[in-house]
Design a protein around this motif. Structure first.
Motif, mmCIF file in Angstrom:
data_model
loop_
_atom_site.group_PDB
_atom_site.id
_atom_site.type_symbol
_atom_site.label_atom_id
_atom_site.label_comp_id
_atom_site.label_asym_id
_atom_site.label_seq_id
_atom_site.Cartn_x
_atom_site.Cartn_y
_atom_site.Cartn_z
ATOM 1 N N UNK A 293 0.841 -1.202 0.000
ATOM 2 C CA UNK A 293 0.000 0.000 0.000
ATOM 3 C C UNK A 293 0.875 1.251 0.000
ATOM 4 N N UNK A 294 1.952 1.235 0.779
ATOM 5 C CA UNK A 294 2.882 2.378 0.807
ATOM 6 C C UNK A 294 3.398 2.690 -0.591
ATOM 7 N N UNK A 295 3.870 1.687 -1.307
ATOM 8 C CA UNK A 295 4.471 1.931 -2.617
ATOM 9 C C UNK A 295 3.426 2.369 -3.646
ATOM 10 N N UNK A 296 2.224 1.861 -3.550
ATOM 11 C CA UNK A 296 1.161 2.312 -4.451
ATOM 12 C C UNK A 296 0.862 3.786 -4.214
ATOM 13 N N UNK A 297 0.718 4.169 -2.933
ATOM 14 C CA UNK A 297 0.409 5.564 -2.597
ATOM 15 C C UNK A 297 1.561 6.481 -2.994
ATOM 16 N N UNK A 298 2.801 6.057 -2.762
ATOM 17 C CA UNK A 298 3.954 6.879 -3.120
ATOM 18 C C UNK A 298 3.996 7.101 -4.632
ATOM 19 N N UNK B 17 1.381 9.645 -5.566
ATOM 20 C CA UNK B 17 1.761 11.005 -5.167
ATOM 21 C C UNK B 17 2.798 11.588 -6.116
ATOM 22 N N UNK B 18 3.785 10.788 -6.475
ATOM 23 C CA UNK B 18 4.822 11.267 -7.398
ATOM 24 C C UNK B 18 4.207 11.602 -8.756
ATOM 25 N N UNK B 19 3.313 10.735 -9.237
ATOM 26 C CA UNK B 19 2.666 10.982 -10.528
ATOM 27 C C UNK B 19 1.813 12.248 -10.497
ATOM 28 N N UNK B 20 1.248 12.547 -9.316
ATOM 29 C CA UNK B 20 0.422 13.744 -9.179
ATOM 30 C C UNK B 20 1.238 15.007 -8.936
ATOM 31 N N UNK C 275 15.581 11.378 4.513
ATOM 32 C CA UNK C 275 15.538 10.889 5.897
ATOM 33 C C UNK C 275 14.118 10.910 6.450
ATOM 34 N N UNK C 276 13.356 11.940 6.104
ATOM 35 C CA UNK C 276 11.973 12.033 6.570
ATOM 36 C C UNK C 276 11.104 11.006 5.849
ATOM 37 N N UNK C 277 11.336 10.840 4.552
ATOM 38 C CA UNK C 277 10.568 9.853 3.793
ATOM 39 C C UNK C 277 10.828 8.448 4.331
ATOM 40 N N UNK C 278 12.078 8.161 4.674
ATOM 41 C CA UNK C 278 12.398 6.850 5.259
ATOM 42 C C UNK C 278 11.670 6.651 6.581
ATOM 43 N N UNK D 174 4.743 3.828 8.747
ATOM 44 C CA UNK D 174 3.579 3.246 8.102
ATOM 45 C C UNK D 174 3.578 1.717 8.222
ATOM 46 N N UNK D 175 4.693 1.080 7.918
ATOM 47 C CA UNK D 175 4.703 -0.382 7.898
ATOM 48 C C UNK D 175 4.717 -0.971 9.303
ATOM 49 N N UNK D 176 5.079 -0.165 10.318
ATOM 50 C CA UNK D 176 5.070 -0.658 11.690
ATOM 51 C C UNK D 176 3.749 -0.374 12.416
#
Length: 286
Positions: free
Chosen positions: A163-168, A171-174, A182-185, A191-193
């Protein structure tokens, strides 16, 4: 999703673990000699959403604890939607408040404000004040349900990683600007935890919340709990600003617009947010 401006712990801020009846809650604490404050994050959030106000509030004399609610990030919770009911989450706040020098000042961001409201209605004697930060009176407007429904549909079929990678990718496409690496990591790890059952339960809460404003007003007047409704001047992500203003009027509460901020003032304009909170709490103690 709130995006903290940094994730490195400020000087004098420590990571803590607090044992409760339902499990371990993880927080960030900044100790001072003044009254205690609990900061509660919203949907998909974490204690780091408040990281930029911890040092300023501590320097102003407040003893501050920002927490991950059960099921959020480092506060590991069970795979059971029932563990994340509004009553259960509010009981966790009461347990925290009982262990602090009180009465305690509560601050809840977005869904965190709803949990704080529930705790205040149930145990008003534990709390000196309640601040809503970007929180409305009832369910999110139906126009904001589409993302929650999409998440509820995806969680049983897809991993949180997927789900994270789909949303990312969306967002990039938009053309949505991304934070520094560092913040994105950090956002990815958070999210995954986060517990998927907690996400499902709280997504449903946001669409089905009762409006308990009248009950809160009665309890606040009876127990002398002061209330503030604060929001970013550009808040369009959850409850409309006019709903938040109307809720403040119904509660006879202090109402403050925080400039240069949207839905997450503690992350987007921490200096003004800390100043607003400090002024409100000091007025309560005068």
């Amino acid at each position: 999703m709130s995006t903290p401006p940094f994730v490195r712990l400020p000087v004098g801020v420590e990571r803590v673990e607090v044992a409760t009846r339902r499990g371990k809650l993880v927080g960030l604490r900044a100790e001072a000699d003044g009254p205690s404050v609990i900061l509660v994050p919203g949907f998909t959030g974490s204690k780091e959403d408040f990281i930029a106000v911890l040092e300023p509030l501590r320097d102003l004399g407040w003893s501050v604890l920002a927490i991950d609610q059960l099921g959020q990030f480092e506060s590991t919770g069970p795979d059971d939607e029932g563990a994340y009911s509004l009553d259960a989450l509010s009981e966790d706040l009461a347990a925290l408040a009982e262990g602090l020098h009180g009465p305690v000042h509560l601050v809840g961001h977005s869904l965190g404000g709803v949990v704080c409201r529930q705790a205040t209605i149930a145990r008003p004697e534990l709390f000196a004040s309640l601040t809503f930060l970007g929180t409305g009176p009832g369910p999110l407007p139906t126009g904001n349900h589409h993302m929650l429904k999409a998440l509820l549909g995806a969680i049983p079929r897809l991993s949180l990683e997927r789900i994270w990678h789909i949303k990312l990718k969306q967002d990039v496409a938009a053309g949505i600007p991304q934070p520094p690496p560092a913040i994105l990591d950090f956002l990815h790890e958070r999210w995954i935890r986060t517990n998927g059952w907690a996400l499902s339960a709280t997504a449903r809460l946001l669409m089905e919340l009762p409006d308990r404003t009248a009950e809160l007003l009665h309890v606040a007047r009876t127990a002398d709990v002061r209330i503030m409704v604060a929001f970013g001047s550009g808040d369009t992500d959850a409850w409309p600003v006019h709903e938040q203003i109307e809720m403040a009027a119904r509660l006879d509460a202090t109402c403050v617009e925080i400039p240069d901020a949207e839905h997450s003032p503690a992350a987007e304009n921490p200096a003004d947010t800390a100043a607003v909170l400090d002024r409100f709490w000091r007025n309560h103690h005068q």
